[in-house]
Design a protein around this motif. Sequence first.
Motif, PDB file in Angstrom:
ATOM      1  N   ALA A 104       2.011   2.880  -0.880  1.00  0.00           N
ATOM      2  CA  ALA A 104       3.392   2.914  -1.343  1.00  0.00           C
ATOM      3  C   ALA A 104       4.294   2.560  -0.170  1.00  0.00           C
ATOM      4  CB  ALA A 104       3.747   4.292  -1.886  1.00  0.00           C
ATOM      5  N   SER A 105       5.256   1.742  -0.411  1.00  0.00           N
ATOM      6  CA  SER A 105       6.161   1.286   0.642  1.00  0.00           C
ATOM      7  C   SER A 105       6.860   2.462   1.325  1.00  0.00           C
ATOM      8  CB  SER A 105       7.201   0.343   0.041  1.00  0.00           C
ATOM      9  OG  SER A 105       8.031  -0.183   1.043  1.00  0.00           O
ATOM     10  N   GLY A 106       6.666   2.598   2.640  1.00  0.00           N
ATOM     11  CA  GLY A 106       7.323   3.629   3.428  1.00  0.00           C
ATOM     12  C   GLY A 106       6.746   5.021   3.296  1.00  0.00           C
ATOM     13  N   LYS A 107       5.610   5.169   2.627  1.00  0.00           N
ATOM     14  CA  LYS A 107       5.011   6.496   2.445  1.00  0.00           C
ATOM     15  C   LYS A 107       3.673   6.572   3.183  1.00  0.00           C
ATOM     16  CE  LYS A 107       7.409   7.631  -1.680  1.00  0.00           C
ATOM     17  NZ  LYS A 107       7.390   8.124  -3.017  1.00  0.00           N
ATOM     18  N   PRO A 108       3.259   7.774   3.573  1.00  0.00           N
ATOM     19  CA  PRO A 108       1.980   7.923   4.283  1.00  0.00           C
ATOM     20  C   PRO A 108       0.795   7.461   3.437  1.00  0.00           C
ATOM     21  CG  PRO A 108       3.264   9.947   4.395  1.00  0.00           C
ATOM     22  CD  PRO A 108       3.965   9.037   3.427  1.00  0.00           C
ATOM     23  N   ALA A 114       5.453  -2.426  -3.353  1.00  0.00           N
ATOM     24  CA  ALA A 114       5.321  -3.602  -2.484  1.00  0.00           C
ATOM     25  C   ALA A 114       3.895  -4.126  -2.609  1.00  0.00           C
ATOM     26  CB  ALA A 114       5.618  -3.239  -1.032  1.00  0.00           C
ATOM     27  N   GLU A 115       3.683  -5.356  -2.209  1.00  0.00           N
ATOM     28  CA  GLU A 115       2.338  -5.914  -2.156  1.00  0.00           C
ATOM     29  C   GLU A 115       1.675  -5.371  -0.901  1.00  0.00           C
ATOM     30  OE1 GLU A 115       0.462 -10.305  -1.593  1.00  0.00           O
ATOM     31  OE2 GLU A 115       2.099 -10.115  -3.044  1.00  0.00           O
ATOM     32  N   LEU A 116       0.705  -4.475  -1.083  1.00  0.00           N
ATOM     33  CA  LEU A 116       0.090  -3.784   0.048  1.00  0.00           C
ATOM     34  C   LEU A 116      -1.430  -3.868  -0.021  1.00  0.00           C
ATOM     35  CD1 LEU A 116       2.312  -0.578   0.072  1.00  0.00           C
ATOM     36  CD2 LEU A 116       2.366  -2.426   1.740  1.00  0.00           C
ATOM     37  N   ALA A 117      -2.041  -3.775   1.153  1.00  0.00           N
ATOM     38  CA  ALA A 117      -3.499  -3.797   1.251  1.00  0.00           C
ATOM     39  C   ALA A 117      -3.956  -2.638   2.119  1.00  0.00           C
ATOM     40  CB  ALA A 117      -3.959  -5.123   1.854  1.00  0.00           C
ATOM     41  N   ILE A 118      -5.234  -2.368   2.049  1.00  0.00           N
ATOM     42  CA  ILE A 118      -5.866  -1.425   2.963  1.00  0.00           C
ATOM     43  C   ILE A 118      -7.031  -2.186   3.598  1.00  0.00           C
ATOM     44  CG2 ILE A 118      -7.282  -0.418   1.132  1.00  0.00           C
ATOM     45  CD1 ILE A 118      -7.182   2.221   2.721  1.00  0.00           C
ATOM     46  N   THR A 119      -7.121  -2.090   4.905  1.00  0.00           N
ATOM     47  CA  THR A 119      -8.169  -2.789   5.632  1.00  0.00           C
ATOM     48  C   THR A 119      -8.895  -1.806   6.537  1.00  0.00           C
ATOM     49  OG1 THR A 119      -8.632  -4.719   7.006  1.00  0.00           O
ATOM     50  CG2 THR A 119      -6.642  -3.496   7.528  1.00  0.00           C
ATOM     51  N   GLY A 120     -10.134  -2.110   6.842  1.00  0.00           N
ATOM     52  CA  GLY A 120     -10.936  -1.241   7.708  1.00  0.00           C
ATOM     53  C   GLY A 120     -12.368  -1.729   7.758  1.00  0.00           C
ATOM     54  N   GLU A 163     -11.124   3.554  11.486  1.00  0.00           N
ATOM     55  CA  GLU A 163      -9.736   3.542  11.047  1.00  0.00           C
ATOM     56  C   GLU A 163      -9.580   2.623   9.848  1.00  0.00           C
ATOM     57  OE1 GLU A 163      -6.450   3.481  14.085  1.00  0.00           O
ATOM     58  OE2 GLU A 163      -6.135   1.507  13.175  1.00  0.00           O
ATOM     59  N   VAL A 164      -8.900   3.119   8.818  1.00  0.00           N
ATOM     60  CA  VAL A 164      -8.441   2.276   7.720  1.00  0.00           C
ATOM     61  C   VAL A 164      -6.924   2.323   7.771  1.00  0.00           C
ATOM     62  CG1 VAL A 164     -10.492   2.536   6.277  1.00  0.00           C
ATOM     63  CG2 VAL A 164      -8.610   4.128   5.998  1.00  0.00           C
ATOM     64  N   ARG A 165      -6.299   1.178   7.474  1.00  0.00           N
ATOM     65  CA  ARG A 165      -4.843   1.126   7.604  1.00  0.00           C
ATOM     66  C   ARG A 165      -4.263   0.049   6.712  1.00  0.00           C
ATOM     67  NH1 ARG A 165      -1.598   0.570  11.407  1.00  0.00           N
ATOM     68  NH2 ARG A 165      -2.583   1.849  12.967  1.00  0.00           N
ATOM     69  N   ILE A 166      -2.941   0.109   6.576  1.00  0.00           N
ATOM     70  CA  ILE A 166      -2.202  -0.975   5.952  1.00  0.00           C
ATOM     71  C   ILE A 166      -2.047  -2.040   7.038  1.00  0.00           C
ATOM     72  CG2 ILE A 166      -0.017  -1.676   4.913  1.00  0.00           C
ATOM     73  CD1 ILE A 166       0.210   1.208   3.815  1.00  0.00           C
ATOM     74  N   PRO A 167      -2.511  -3.270   6.801  1.00  0.00           N
ATOM     75  CA  PRO A 167      -2.461  -4.291   7.852  1.00  0.00           C
ATOM     76  C   PRO A 167      -1.036  -4.582   8.338  1.00  0.00           C
ATOM     77  CG  PRO A 167      -3.589  -5.113   5.887  1.00  0.00           C
ATOM     78  CD  PRO A 167      -3.054  -3.762   5.561  1.00  0.00           C
ATOM     79  N   ASN A 168      -0.957  -4.970   9.593  1.00  0.00           N
ATOM     80  CA  ASN A 168       0.311  -5.370  10.229  1.00  0.00           C
ATOM     81  C   ASN A 168       1.347  -4.248  10.269  1.00  0.00           C
ATOM     82  OD1 ASN A 168      -0.738  -8.037  10.553  1.00  0.00           O
ATOM     83  ND2 ASN A 168      -0.217  -8.423   8.417  1.00  0.00           N
ATOM     84  N   THR A 169       0.888  -3.004  10.351  1.00  0.00           N
ATOM     85  CA  THR A 169       1.797  -1.870  10.508  1.00  0.00           C
ATOM     86  C   THR A 169       1.449  -1.148  11.800  1.00  0.00           C
ATOM     87  OG1 THR A 169       0.348  -0.385   9.251  1.00  0.00           O
ATOM     88  CG2 THR A 169       2.074  -1.525   8.018  1.00  0.00           C
ATOM     89  N   THR A 170       2.422  -0.436  12.350  1.00  0.00           N
ATOM     90  CA  THR A 170       2.194   0.268  13.612  1.00  0.00           C
ATOM     91  C   THR A 170       2.367   1.779  13.485  1.00  0.00           C
ATOM     92  OG1 THR A 170       4.507  -0.098  14.229  1.00  0.00           O
ATOM     93  CG2 THR A 170       2.886  -1.710  15.010  1.00  0.00           C
ATOM     94  N   SER A 171       2.924   2.246  12.379  1.00  0.00           N
ATOM     95  CA  SER A 171       3.163   3.672  12.199  1.00  0.00           C
ATOM     96  C   SER A 171       1.852   4.435  12.004  1.00  0.00           C
ATOM     97  CB  SER A 171       4.065   3.897  10.982  1.00  0.00           C
ATOM     98  OG  SER A 171       4.142   5.264  10.674  1.00  0.00           O
TER      99      SER A 171
END
Length: 134
Positions: free
Chosen positions: A34-38, A62-68, A116-124
Motif C-alpha cells: 500500500a502506498s506509504g504504508k509499512p 499504487a502499482e507496487l511490487a515485492i522483491t527478494g 530481505e524482501v522489499r518494495i523495489p526502489n525504496t529506502t524506508s
Amino acid sequence: MIRPATAAPLCDKLGFAGLLAKCNRGEPIEVTLASGKPLGKPEVTLQSGAYYVMKISADGSAELAITGASFFRAIWMNEIVINGIEVRPMAVDSLEFDEAGVAAMSFIAIKPGSYEVRIPNTTSDSQKMTITIQ
C-alpha cells in the motif's frame, strides 16, 4: 515476530504428506502493499524445514511490487495462488501488483540465513521486511 519451532520438522510423525503435513505448518506471514504504508512486521523468524504461507495483499493505491531474490532462492516454493490460479514456479524474483489483489505463496523454508524482501526502489525501513531462517 513469528516464534520459531524448536526443531525441524515441526512434528514427529509427518505421515504421507511429509513436510507439507498440517502439523509442520508455521504461522502465516502477512505482507501489505500500500502506498506509504509499512510492508508488514519488520522482522520475521522462520524454522528451516517448516511449511509457511505468505499472504501478499495489495490495496491498489499504487502499482507496487515485492522483491527478494535471495529469500526466494532460500526456500522451496510449493505454489503461488493468484485469483484461484495455482502457479508452481521454479524461481521468483518479484511479484508486481498493478491493481488491488491477493497472492498467497506457500513454501518450505530451507537455507538458514537472514534475507530481505522489499518494495523495489525504496529506502524506508518500513518498506522492507527481514526474514531469518533458523
